[in-house]
Motif scaffolding. Structure first.
Motif, PDB file in Angstrom:
ATOM      1  N   GLU A 154       0.977  -1.334   0.028  1.00  8.37           N
ATOM      2  CA  GLU A 154      -0.254  -0.068  -0.059  1.00  8.37           C
ATOM      3  C   GLU A 154       1.053   1.285   0.508  1.00  8.37           C
ATOM      4  OE1 GLU A 154      -3.346   0.086  -0.282  1.00  8.37           O
ATOM      5  OE2 GLU A 154      -3.777  -2.124   0.064  1.00  8.37           O
ATOM      6  N   LEU A 155       0.151   1.812  -0.822  1.00  2.35           N
ATOM      7  CA  LEU A 155       1.573   3.554  -0.908  1.00  2.35           C
ATOM      8  C   LEU A 155       0.320   4.245   0.183  1.00  2.35           C
ATOM      9  CD1 LEU A 155       3.063   5.639  -2.369  1.00  2.35           C
ATOM     10  CD2 LEU A 155       1.034   6.703  -3.793  1.00  2.35           C
ATOM     11  N   VAL A 156       1.870   4.478   0.934  1.00  8.08           N
ATOM     12  CA  VAL A 156       1.151   5.826   1.614  1.00  8.08           C
ATOM     13  C   VAL A 156       0.869   6.816   2.009  1.00  8.08           C
ATOM     14  CG1 VAL A 156       2.004   6.599   4.592  1.00  8.08           C
ATOM     15  CG2 VAL A 156       2.271   4.067   3.891  1.00  8.08           C
ATOM     16  N   ARG A 162      -0.372   7.244  10.246  1.00  7.46           N
ATOM     17  CA  ARG A 162       0.072   6.324  11.491  1.00  7.46           C
ATOM     18  C   ARG A 162       0.270   5.263  11.437  1.00  7.46           C
ATOM     19  NH1 ARG A 162      -3.782   8.256  16.174  1.00  7.46           N
ATOM     20  NH2 ARG A 162      -2.818  10.166  15.662  1.00  7.46           N
ATOM     21  N   VAL A 163       0.069   4.169  10.613  1.00 10.64           N
ATOM     22  CA  VAL A 163      -0.018   2.866  10.756  1.00 10.64           C
ATOM     23  C   VAL A 163       1.957   3.067   9.972  1.00 10.64           C
ATOM     24  CG1 VAL A 163       0.489   0.558   9.071  1.00 10.64           C
ATOM     25  CG2 VAL A 163      -1.773   2.311   9.473  1.00 10.64           C
ATOM     26  N   ARG A 164       2.740   4.112   9.005  1.00 13.53           N
ATOM     27  CA  ARG A 164       3.598   4.134   9.196  1.00 13.53           C
ATOM     28  C   ARG A 164       4.348   4.267  10.031  1.00 13.53           C
ATOM     29  NH1 ARG A 164       7.808   4.144   7.832  1.00 13.53           N
ATOM     30  NH2 ARG A 164       9.680   5.353   6.490  1.00 13.53           N
ATOM     31  N   ALA A 165       4.562   4.884  10.977  1.00 11.16           N
ATOM     32  CA  ALA A 165       5.109   5.497  12.083  1.00 11.16           C
ATOM     33  C   ALA A 165       4.664   4.681  12.431  1.00 11.16           C
ATOM     34  CB  ALA A 165       4.231   6.618  12.849  1.00 11.16           C
ATOM     35  N   VAL A 166       3.708   3.591  13.610  1.00 11.21           N
ATOM     36  CA  VAL A 166       4.184   2.356  14.506  1.00 11.21           C
ATOM     37  C   VAL A 166       5.108   1.158  14.083  1.00 11.21           C
ATOM     38  CG1 VAL A 166       2.783   0.806  15.228  1.00 11.21           C
ATOM     39  CG2 VAL A 166       1.485   3.007  15.696  1.00 11.21           C
ATOM     40  N   ASP A 179       3.835  10.634  13.598  1.00 13.11           N
ATOM     41  CA  ASP A 179       2.961  10.865  12.475  1.00 13.11           C
ATOM     42  C   ASP A 179       2.748  11.765  11.778  1.00 13.11           C
ATOM     43  OD1 ASP A 179       1.158  10.915  14.673  1.00 13.11           O
ATOM     44  OD2 ASP A 179      -0.774  10.789  14.003  1.00 13.11           O
ATOM     45  N   GLU A 180       3.407  12.345  12.995  1.00 16.39           N
ATOM     46  CA  GLU A 180       3.934  13.768  12.785  1.00 16.39           C
ATOM     47  C   GLU A 180       4.669  13.872  11.931  1.00 16.39           C
ATOM     48  OE1 GLU A 180       2.696  13.324  15.648  1.00 16.39           O
ATOM     49  OE2 GLU A 180       0.287  14.420  16.332  1.00 16.39           O
ATOM     50  N   ASP A 205      -1.621  -7.880   8.576  1.00 16.44           N
ATOM     51  CA  ASP A 205      -1.022  -6.771   8.902  1.00 16.44           C
ATOM     52  C   ASP A 205      -0.351  -6.708   8.810  1.00 16.44           C
ATOM     53  OD1 ASP A 205      -2.179  -8.077  11.721  1.00 16.44           O
ATOM     54  OD2 ASP A 205      -0.359  -9.805  11.482  1.00 16.44           O
ATOM     55  N   ALA A 206       0.304  -5.385   8.985  1.00 13.63           N
ATOM     56  CA  ALA A 206       1.652  -4.581   8.201  1.00 13.63           C
ATOM     57  C   ALA A 206       2.379  -4.782   9.041  1.00 13.63           C
ATOM     58  CB  ALA A 206       1.554  -3.289   8.840  1.00 13.63           C
ATOM     59  N   VAL A 207       3.599  -4.703   7.821  1.00 12.00           N
ATOM     60  CA  VAL A 207       4.739  -5.727   8.814  1.00 12.00           C
ATOM     61  C   VAL A 207       6.553  -5.486   8.507  1.00 12.00           C
ATOM     62  CG1 VAL A 207       3.756  -8.541   8.934  1.00 12.00           C
ATOM     63  CG2 VAL A 207       4.540  -7.614   6.184  1.00 12.00           C
ATOM     64  N   ALA A 208       6.107  -4.583   7.658  1.00 18.01           N
ATOM     65  CA  ALA A 208       7.293  -4.369   6.648  1.00 18.01           C
ATOM     66  C   ALA A 208       6.589  -2.805   5.782  1.00 18.01           C
ATOM     67  CB  ALA A 208       8.130  -4.899   6.149  1.00 18.01           C
ATOM     68  N   THR A 209       8.055  -1.754   6.028  1.00 21.28           N
ATOM     69  CA  THR A 209       8.305  -0.612   5.499  1.00 21.28           C
ATOM     70  C   THR A 209       8.932  -0.070   5.108  1.00 21.28           C
ATOM     71  OG1 THR A 209       7.253   1.932   5.620  1.00 21.28           O
ATOM     72  CG2 THR A 209       8.237   0.810   7.549  1.00 21.28           C
ATOM     73  N   VAL A 210       9.179   0.860   3.764  1.00 20.29           N
ATOM     74  CA  VAL A 210      10.227   1.406   2.830  1.00 20.29           C
ATOM     75  C   VAL A 210       9.967   2.909   2.856  1.00 20.29           C
ATOM     76  CG1 VAL A 210       9.906   0.630   1.034  1.00 20.29           C
ATOM     77  CG2 VAL A 210      12.133   1.073   1.582  1.00 20.29           C
ATOM     78  N   THR A 211      10.803   4.011   2.525  1.00 20.56           N
ATOM     79  CA  THR A 211      10.933   4.979   1.568  1.00 20.56           C
ATOM     80  C   THR A 211      11.631   4.708   0.976  1.00 20.56           C
ATOM     81  OG1 THR A 211      10.214   5.939   3.494  1.00 20.56           O
ATOM     82  CG2 THR A 211      11.105   7.045   1.838  1.00 20.56           C
TER      83      THR A 211
END
Length: 292
Positions: A154-156, A162-166, A179-180, A205-211
């Protein structure tokens, strides 16, 4: 060029675009160096803090070097491609880095990141600086296809901030990312060519993230940062989100995807290699001991 004074500037907030622009232009597939994405990730602290952390060296109006104070004792710097061996510039950079009254680095323990092969790498050891811990750059060419990552991606946007921050906090011990911070980063100039992604497993479940950060078509893009939730590691999610990052950069027209991690983080190196990234030779900061 002889006789032209080199000027050191801390840019006003409305001058930040110049630093970001030259960083885009200077990117090369064969070199791991300060990237507009590094400035973009720092932008989570806000525009004013980002401007205060940037240093620009100019001669006759031309930008020759850009530095980012990524913390009070670490200067991350890169240099215009044609000026890596410019002796006048190198000696000015050394003076600005070595002498604490220049307002770049404080007295005592400090580190400098600069391109391997730049003249400053040879001059600083004359002043007692020595090689720091090794880092491993990794590179994935994007000329060919990028396979499906095997995660739902999913594109943030603001609704997923908030999901990205968590996920950031769950991936990096001690991270204060909120999230701020995401909203501040998303308002920064470099984020116009960036994307945050979140990966979800089969259970939702949200399991991984990248920018990912583009430097423009035909130039290398950057992964900064990539993380996997500590409760979902060992299941291939790091590989999957890294492949998704490569796909996102390919959509931007990036020539390659690049990332750099401490060589001691063997798990991260293995994860990137499993996602099709190739190791480049190790790089090291130059550091001054606290007793100097």
């Amino acid at each position: 060029m002889g006789g032209m004074a080199i000027e050191l500037r801390t840019p006003a907030m409305d001058e930040l675009g110049e630093a970001v622009s030259v960083l885009r232009e200077w990117q090369q597939d064969t070199v791991m160096q300060l990237h507009p994405g590094d400035v973009g990730w720092f932008w989570r602290a806000g525009t004013e803090a980002t401007a205060a952390a940037i240093r620009i060296w100019k001669r006759a109006g031309e930008v020759l070097a850009v530095g980012l104070l990524d913390g009070p004792r670490l200067l991350r710097m890169t240099i215009a491609p044609g000026a890596w061996r410019d002796e006048e510039l190198a000696r000015r950079l050394v003076a600005d880095v070595v002498e604490p009254n220049r307002g770049v680095l404080p007295q005592g323990k400090a580190c400098l990141e600069a391109p391997m092969g730049a003249l400053i790498q040879e001059l600083l050891p004359e002043h007692g600086w020595s090689a720091g811990e090794p880092w491993t750059p990794l590179h994935r060419d994007l000329a060919g296809p990028v396979k499906d990552p095997g995660l739902r991606i999913e594109l943030v946007g603001p609704e997923l901030a908030r999901v990205r921050a968590v996920l950031q906090r769950a991936s990096f011990d001690g991270s204060p990312f909120s999230d701020e911070h995401w909203h501040a980063m998303a308002c920064g100039l470099p984020y116009a060519d960036a994307r945050c992604l979140v990966g979800y497993d089969d259970e939702g479940d949200a399991v991984a993230t990248v920018t990912v950060w583009s430097a423009g078509p035909g130039r290398p893009g950057l992964l900064e940062p990539m993380g996997v939730h500590r409760e979902h590691r060992g299941r291939g999610h790091g590989k999957a989100i890294s492949i998704a990052a490569a796909a996102a950069l390919k959509e931007f027209g990036s020539s390659s995807a690049m990332v750099c991690t401490p060589s001691t983080n063997t798990g991260a190196v293995a994860t990137y290699r499993s996602a099709g990234f190739v190791r480049f030779p190790e790089v090291r900061d130059l550091c001054r001991d606290v007793r100097s």
